[in-house]
Design a protein around this motif. Structure first.
Motif, mmCIF file in Angstrom:
data_model
loop_
_atom_site.group_PDB
_atom_site.id
_atom_site.type_symbol
_atom_site.label_atom_id
_atom_site.label_comp_id
_atom_site.label_asym_id
_atom_site.label_seq_id
_atom_site.Cartn_x
_atom_site.Cartn_y
_atom_site.Cartn_z
ATOM 1 N N HIS A 1 2.468 4.876 -2.866
ATOM 2 C CA HIS A 1 2.641 3.360 -2.805
ATOM 3 C C HIS A 1 3.027 2.875 -1.536
ATOM 4 C CE1 HIS A 1 6.255 5.290 -4.271
ATOM 5 N NE2 HIS A 1 7.051 4.196 -4.023
ATOM 6 N N TYR A 2 2.255 2.854 -0.466
ATOM 7 C CA TYR A 2 2.551 2.470 0.790
ATOM 8 C C TYR A 2 2.770 0.833 1.158
ATOM 9 C CZ TYR A 2 1.072 7.078 1.682
ATOM 10 O OH TYR A 2 0.795 8.528 1.620
ATOM 11 N N ASP A 3 2.072 0.388 0.047
ATOM 12 C CA ASP A 3 2.265 -1.199 0.272
ATOM 13 C C ASP A 3 3.140 -1.622 -1.285
ATOM 14 O OD1 ASP A 3 2.312 -3.505 1.501
ATOM 15 O OD2 ASP A 3 0.312 -4.316 0.746
ATOM 16 N N THR B 1 -10.680 -1.292 8.037
ATOM 17 C CA THR B 1 -9.417 -0.776 8.562
ATOM 18 C C THR B 1 -8.512 -0.594 7.450
ATOM 19 O OG1 THR B 1 -8.547 -3.112 8.552
ATOM 20 C CG2 THR B 1 -9.882 -2.347 10.530
ATOM 21 N N GLY B 2 -8.726 -1.197 6.193
ATOM 22 C CA GLY B 2 -7.762 -0.887 5.307
ATOM 23 C C GLY B 2 -6.657 -1.755 5.176
ATOM 24 N N LEU C 1 -5.866 13.602 3.551
ATOM 25 C CA LEU C 1 -6.818 13.498 2.064
ATOM 26 C C LEU C 1 -5.854 12.256 1.337
ATOM 27 C CD1 LEU C 1 -8.872 13.972 0.144
ATOM 28 C CD2 LEU C 1 -7.478 16.024 -0.431
ATOM 29 N N ASN C 2 -6.526 11.160 0.978
ATOM 30 C CA ASN C 2 -5.654 10.484 0.313
ATOM 31 C C ASN C 2 -6.365 10.293 -1.026
ATOM 32 O OD1 ASN C 2 -4.084 8.134 -0.825
ATOM 33 N ND2 ASN C 2 -4.980 6.483 0.635
ATOM 34 N N TYR D 1 -2.628 2.927 3.004
ATOM 35 C CA TYR D 1 -2.375 4.113 4.023
ATOM 36 C C TYR D 1 -3.258 4.095 5.074
ATOM 37 C CZ TYR D 1 -0.645 8.704 5.102
ATOM 38 O OH TYR D 1 -0.311 9.800 5.910
ATOM 39 N N LYS D 2 -4.507 3.674 4.978
ATOM 40 C CA LYS D 2 -5.662 3.836 6.013
ATOM 41 C C LYS D 2 -5.345 3.049 7.186
ATOM 42 C CE LYS D 2 -10.599 3.220 6.630
ATOM 43 N NZ LYS D 2 -11.789 2.512 6.075
#
Length: 284
Positions: free
Chosen positions: A170-172, A190-191, A217-218, A241-242
């Motif tokens: 949960h990066y954001d 770009t993600g 690998l996500n 994450y990207k």
């Protein structure tokens, strides 16, 4: 006169020996300086598994055992990390170990402290001197790994990271947070998300110094129940994450797991995830 010279010579020799002995005694009482670890073991790359919030090493058992059953690893040990960062290892890694796995178990499993990642990696490095490592995280474990990289990317005393697997990261933010609930990916190339959580902002420096040798690998889940999430983490939050590593990582790949077994906590018990891990970490 001759006797006087002899006495003086004897006196200075005795004085020299006394001072030398005193210095030697004093040196023994000085605390030993920390020895720089020599990362010399280049033949074996261990893999560390970090669990999520409120969880334990039990969440890593399915994945670790699947690797052993597939024959890609023959050694699994557990590293218990106390609240003060002390690491106790359960089991040993033999010299002929094939892709050893370290299941990390955090006593303080709700703080998300980044230092625990460094503590356990350092403890293993001190004992086995690995030059390269792989890191696998689930949920909170991913943020600990990402922050560890953010804080230690230029620390040459630590082993280089070879591959990273992110599961349900949960990066954001997570669904209980505004960003985690509302954010969408505004630029698929770009993600980049349209809303930045505080945690995401903290990780933005990775865009400048994420190590270029790392393959990523996500893996994230979509229950396909209309929430576009795994029940805890939105697809967009995981995909963000990207943006943090875009153009830096050696390689980056996303895999979406769908259905009821894509639920947040079920992802680390998912056989599809096991296969992805095994192929990415040890067969590619």
């Amino acid at each position: 006169m001759k006797k006087k010279k002899i006495y003086l010579a004897s006196f200075f020799i005795a004085l020299f020996l006394f001072v030398l002995a005193g210095c030697g005694q004093k040196a023994q009482n000085i605390p030993a300086k920390r020895v720089t670890v020599s990362l010399t073991n280049t033949k074996t790359i261990p893999t560390f598994f970090f669990h999520g919030w409120g969880s334990s090493a039990n969440a890593e058992t399915q994945m670790a055992n699947a690797a052993k059953k597939a024959g890609v690893s023959n050694t699994i040990i557990q590293a218990d990390v106390s609240k003060n960062g002390t690491v106790k290892l359960k089991g040993t890694i033999p010299k002929n170990a094939k892709n050893p796995i370290i299941k990390v178990n955090l006593e303080d499993n709700q703080s998300g402290k980044t230092s625990y990642v460094k503590d356990v990696i350092t403890a293993i490095s001190n004992k086995y001197h690995y030059a390269k490592i792989n890191l696998v995280g689930h949920s909170m474990g991913n943020l600990q790994i990402a922050n560890y990289i953010n804080e230690n990317y230029d620390n040459k005393k630590l082993p280089k990271i070879n591959k990273v697997v992110s599961i349900a990261g949960h990066y954001d933010g997570y669904l209980g947070e505004e960003a985690g609930q509302k954010a969408k990916i505004k630029n698929k190339k770009t993600g980049e998300p349209d809303i930045y959580s505080d945690g995401f902002k903290q990780l933005l420096p990775l865009r400048k110094h994420y190590p270029r040798q790392i393959e990523v690998l996500n893996i994230y889940g979509n229950k396909e129940d209309g929430s576009n999430s795994d029940g805890s983490v939105s697809v967009a939050s995981a995909q963000s994450y990207k943006y943090l590593i875009n153009g830096r990582a050696k390689s980056y790949r996303e895999v979406e797991i769908k259905g009821k077994n894509a639920q947040h906590s079920k992802l680390h018990e998912n056989k599809e995830v096991d296969k992805l891990l095994i192929n990415f970490l040890w067969k590619e």
